[in-house]
Design an enzyme around this catalytic site. Structure first.
Site, PDB file in Angstrom:
ATOM      1  N   TRP A 125       0.675  -1.134  -0.046  1.00 12.28           N
ATOM      2  CA  TRP A 125      -0.010  -0.089  -0.138  1.00 12.28           C
ATOM      3  C   TRP A 125       0.818   1.202   0.161  1.00 12.28           C
ATOM      4  CZ3 TRP A 125      -2.395   2.113   5.099  1.00 12.28           C
ATOM      5  CH2 TRP A 125      -2.966   3.130   4.815  1.00 12.28           C
TER       6      TRP A 125
ATOM      7  N   ASP B 159      -0.591  -8.617  -1.817  1.00 18.35           N
ATOM      8  CA  ASP B 159      -1.775  -7.870  -1.689  1.00 18.35           C
ATOM      9  C   ASP B 159      -1.325  -6.332  -2.273  1.00 18.35           C
ATOM     10  OD1 ASP B 159      -4.720  -7.567  -0.894  1.00 18.35           O
ATOM     11  OD2 ASP B 159      -3.429  -5.896  -0.346  1.00 18.35           O
TER      12      ASP B 159
ATOM     13  N   TYR C 150      -3.058   2.318  -5.378  1.00 20.70           N
ATOM     14  CA  TYR C 150      -2.157   2.401  -4.790  1.00 20.70           C
ATOM     15  C   TYR C 150      -0.937   3.077  -5.698  1.00 20.70           C
ATOM     16  CZ  TYR C 150      -3.840  -0.956  -1.201  1.00 20.70           C
ATOM     17  OH  TYR C 150      -4.394  -1.424  -0.172  1.00 20.70           O
TER      18      TYR C 150
ATOM     19  N   TRP D 105      -5.523  -5.579   7.700  1.00 15.49           N
ATOM     20  CA  TRP D 105      -4.265  -4.516   7.454  1.00 15.49           C
ATOM     21  C   TRP D 105      -4.089  -3.853   8.620  1.00 15.49           C
ATOM     22  CZ3 TRP D 105      -5.545   0.691   7.585  1.00 15.49           C
ATOM     23  CH2 TRP D 105      -6.937   1.001   7.317  1.00 15.49           C
ATOM     24  N   SER D 106      -2.685  -3.345   8.596  1.00 16.90           N
ATOM     25  CA  SER D 106      -2.327  -2.672   9.881  1.00 16.90           C
ATOM     26  C   SER D 106      -2.456  -3.472  11.173  1.00 16.90           C
ATOM     27  CB  SER D 106      -3.159  -1.289  10.060  1.00 16.90           C
ATOM     28  OG  SER D 106      -2.430  -0.257  11.072  1.00 16.90           O
TER      29      SER D 106
ATOM     30  N   ASN E 194       9.478  -9.363  10.414  1.00 16.42           N
ATOM     31  CA  ASN E 194       8.089  -9.634  10.613  1.00 16.42           C
ATOM     32  C   ASN E 194       7.628 -11.341  10.630  1.00 16.42           C
ATOM     33  OD1 ASN E 194       7.171  -7.029  10.989  1.00 16.42           O
ATOM     34  ND2 ASN E 194       7.239  -6.861   8.812  1.00 16.42           N
TER      35      ASN E 194
END
Length: 337
Positions: free
Chosen positions: A22, A50, A55, A206-207, A296
């Site tokens: 994004w 994704d 974007y 998301w986030s 991550n």
């Protein structure tokens, strides 16, 4: 390496840590660096990517397409979205009309350099287009072989029920919803998640790190770090503002000893937290540097026991947003152009 989960009531498996581009590709990060992060994701076992046509007005799809060039297409799961204004942003360059969906899927496939996407998502609900028109167009896109499955983003429980019923009637599969979700932002738990469980729809969230707030890098009473997402309007600064208050930032710092006891960073703890929800198929993470990906993915496969989940709730008591009514405010009531 990354674990995999089924997406909704389907046979499609996705990496539970999914790479989202994004606020990075085509805007925040130079193309060479973006390609390197995608390759780092592939090396870490992430196979699911994704993006969306909006974007960077298509540039993010182009960068992703370039980054995956030469990879075995069948070994990847590529997702994109349609709804927000794109291109010259004329009256039909937005929404979920048949015209916009048909033109958008072809443009997305060209930018991505592929014949099909695994998941084509309605980026928001379109109040100005009959939902029957939208799903008939989606069904035709699937039958043309341009998408395998259909998903949505930030739909309410009632919209999910209506969309699921239409998809079933048309012989296609609506298998996912993509909402914002984190330990600080839990608005989907009241209505969207129970409805989704009943319908066989997964969440792709998301986030999960609340725009970076849950990493602990934003400190109470101190200026936001230079170059952070909070200082860049192109990188979601408007979304992070709701969390940048001393009460929330003080509560977030209470998560550090919990993470330390588990041998996790605060960011890893926040990703692991969303993955404890059995309705979540994947947590979307972005990266501007390859090492962020390596960090991550360590959240994949982590199990947080009941005592840890309770400790997180206690630490964040009073600063969590869980009002289910907010889900009704996410999609614009009118198109943006």
């Amino acid at each position: 390496m990354v674990n995999y989960r089924y997406l909704g009531n389907s046979g499609l498996k996705v990496s539970e840590i999914t790479y989202g581009n994004w606020v990075t590709h085509g805007s925040q990060v130079e193309n060479d660096a973006a390609v390197k992060t995608v390759h780092a994701a592939l090396d870490a076992g992430i196979t699911t990517f994704d993006t969306a046509d909006v974007y960077a007005n298509g540039a993010a799809e182009s960068v992703l397409g370039e980054a995956i060039k030469g990879q075995r297409r069948a070994s990847l799961e590529i997702f994109t979205k349609v709804y927000f204004p794109t291109g010259p942003k004329g009256p039909n360059d937005t929404g979920l009309s048949r015209k916009h969906i048909f033109e958008s899927i072809d443009a997305s496939l060209e930018r991505l350099g592929t014949d099909y996407v695994d998941l084509y998502q309605a980026h928001r609900f379109d109040y100005e287009t009959p939902i029957e028109e939208t799903f008939q167009a989606f069904a035709d896109v699937v039958r043309q072989g341009k998408a395998l499955y259909i998903g949505v983003s930030e739909w309410t429980a009632e919209q999910l029920r209506e969309g699921h019923a239409l998809a079933k009637e048309l012989g296609i599969q609506l298998i996912s919803n993509q909402p914002q979700y984190s330990a600080l932002w839990r608005v989907i738990e009241g209505k969207v998640v129970p409805t989704s469980r009943a319908l066989g729809i997964s969440q792709i969230v998301w986030s999960p790190m609340a725009q970076g707030v849950l990493t602990g890098k934003y400190l109470p009473g101190q200026p936001v770090p230079a170059g952070s997402r909070a200082t860049d309007e192109k990188s979601g600064a408007t979304f992070i503002k709701r969390f940048l208050n001393d009460e929330t930032l003080t509560a977030v710092q209470k998560l550090k000893p919990i993470a330390d006891d588990l041998g996790l960073t605060m960011g890893q703890l926040s990703i692991a937290w969303v993955l404890q929800n059995d309705n979540v198929a994947a947590a979307l993470v972005g990266a501007s540097r390859p090492e962020q990906i390596a960090d991550n993915v360590k959240a994949s496969g982590v199990t947080l026991d009941e005592s840890v989940m309770s400790a997180i709730d206690e630490a964040l008591n009073g600063v969590v947003e869980d009002d289910a009514e907010i889900t009704y405010e996410t999609s614009p009531k009118q198109r943006l152009v």
